[in-house]
Scaffold this motif. Structure first.
Motif, PDB file in Angstrom:
ATOM      1  N   THR A 134      62.208  30.097  43.393  1.00  0.00           N
ATOM      2  CA  THR A 134      62.091  28.974  42.456  1.00  0.00           C
ATOM      3  C   THR A 134      63.022  29.155  41.270  1.00  0.00           C
ATOM      4  O   THR A 134      63.679  28.220  40.832  1.00  0.00           O
ATOM      5  CB  THR A 134      60.637  28.857  41.938  1.00  0.00           C
TER       6      THR A 134
ATOM      7  N   GLY B  23      67.155  23.599  38.861  1.00  0.00           N
ATOM      8  CA  GLY B  23      66.224  24.095  39.872  1.00  0.00           C
ATOM      9  C   GLY B  23      66.645  23.824  41.305  1.00  0.00           C
ATOM     10  O   GLY B  23      65.807  23.701  42.196  1.00  0.00           O
TER      11      GLY B  23
ATOM     12  N   THR C  70      68.411  30.177  40.376  1.00  0.00           N
ATOM     13  CA  THR C  70      68.218  29.772  41.775  1.00  0.00           C
ATOM     14  C   THR C  70      69.393  30.171  42.661  1.00  0.00           C
ATOM     15  O   THR C  70      69.472  29.772  43.820  1.00  0.00           O
ATOM     16  CB  THR C  70      68.078  28.245  41.853  1.00  0.00           C
TER      17      THR C  70
END
Length: 365
Positions: free
Chosen positions: A340, A295, A315
């Motif tokens: 995100t 992430g 991402t």
């Protein structure tokens, strides 16, 4: 007994093969009739690939190192093929399993088929459609003579279908690189740079640059670094430098108080830095997969990618190689508007088990 020869030519290959070794060992403990031989072609000499490297990955050292590195692309291909031919003749296998897209992947696939040994390609079907990259040629040649394709995404499946691969040869299993990442994540550890540079969580940027288009041309490398420094606010920039890149940087005499050029790092240390960073700037393919799962915002300084799922689902953003693309990307990052992202299907840490379970069902080995 299904005898598998596993091929690795460079450090990232071992990250992809480690979980496959673990899955074979588990199958053996369950009484399954399977064994493996681990062949390191020696394509890349890497001083960090000592015994401790294999200990970190919890795998044995290779059964053999063919020491076929060095020279031009053609010389390396020839050396690997010559050495692996003798290796496979002396140690016959039912299946040669290759991973990724390095020269060893292609070379060993060719040798195996000429010796009438079936080939499985882990990460089959990946495409950048950029024939100037040696890796793309390796992928195309390997996939043209592969028997079993283990894929990381539906995009790769579609690439294979378009090239005429029958559906029964394609197995969508996920990503073994992510198996290693998830297994090793609890063991990530801070490198000395963490304390030396007084780094704070989510308050620095990690950089890696190694592709010739970015680092071999002095003016391009200088322009990229100037833009990154100019638009990265007051954040430290941590740059583990490849030895070849280091020579160019020295000639350029680039220095800035926030730009910290450090030695290359081990797997556990590098990924600790990535996991705790605000963002990563890279031209690597594998790192974009790892940032997607962790992430972490990722900016890729390339004009194309063989891992589009890191962009469509993850991402990662493809900035291209124009230094002027860095300013708007940094503005997006600092405004808090970076996407995100999510984790692609089957990137769940169980890919290698799916691969070995499938191989055990093959009746033609």
């Amino acid at each position: 007994m299904k005898k598998i020869t596993l091929i690795a030519g460079a450090r990232p290959n071992f990250m992809k093969i480690a979980p496959i070794i673990h899955a074979i060992e588990e199958a053996k403990q369950e009484g399954k009739d399977i064994s493996y031989r681990l062949v390191h072609t020696g394509q890349h000499y890497d001083k960090k690939m000592s015994g401790s490297f294999f200990e970190q990955l919890e795998i044995p050292e290779p059964d053999v190192n063919l020491e076929a590195g060095g020279g031009s692309q053609a010389e390396q291909t020839a050396a690997i093929m010559t050495s692996f031919e003798k290796e496979l003749q002396n140690n016959p296998a039912d299946l040669v399993l290759v991973v990724g897209d390095v020269t060893s992947t292609m070379s060993c696939a060719i040798v195996a088929q000429k010796l009438h040994t079936k080939v499985a390609h882990v990460e089959g079907g990946i495409r950048s459609n950029d024939w100037t990259m040696p890796e793309e040629i390796n992928r195309l040649v390997t996939d043209s003579i592969t028997n079993y394709f283990f894929t990381t995404s539906e995009i790769a499946n579609e690439n294979l279908r378009r090239s005429g691969v029958p559906e029964k040869s394609i197995f969508y299993v996920g990503n073994t690189m992510i198996d290693t990442l998830l297994k090793q994540r609890p063991r990530f550890r801070a490198p000395s740079a963490w304390k030396d540079l007084n780094l704070k969580e989510k308050n620095y940027i990690v950089m890696t640059l190694h592709r010739p288009a970015n680092v071999d041309e002095e003016s391009q490398l200088k322009a990229l670094l100037d833009e990154i420094v100019l638009h990265s606010g007051d954040l430290p920039l941590v740059f583990p430098v490849h030895p070849r890149t280091a020579k160019v940087l020295k000639a350029l005499n680039i220095e800035h108080p926030r730009l910290h050029m450090i030695e290359p790092l081990g797997y556990l240390e590098f990924n600790y830095l990535v996991a705790n960073s605000k963002a990563v700037i890279t031209d690597s393919g594998g790192i974009t997969e790892e940032t997607t799962v962790m992430g972490i915002p990722c900016m890729t300084l390339r004009d194309n990618t063989e891992r589009p799922e890191t962009i469509t689902e993850g991402t990662n953003e493809l900035l291209g190689t124009d230094p002027k693309s860095i300013k708007p990307a940094m503005a997006k990052l600092f405004s808090g508007n970076w996407k995100t992202g999510g984790i692609p299907h089957l990137w769940d840490g169980k890919t290698a088990t799916r691969i070995i379970d499938k191989i055990l069902t093959f009746n033609d080995l």
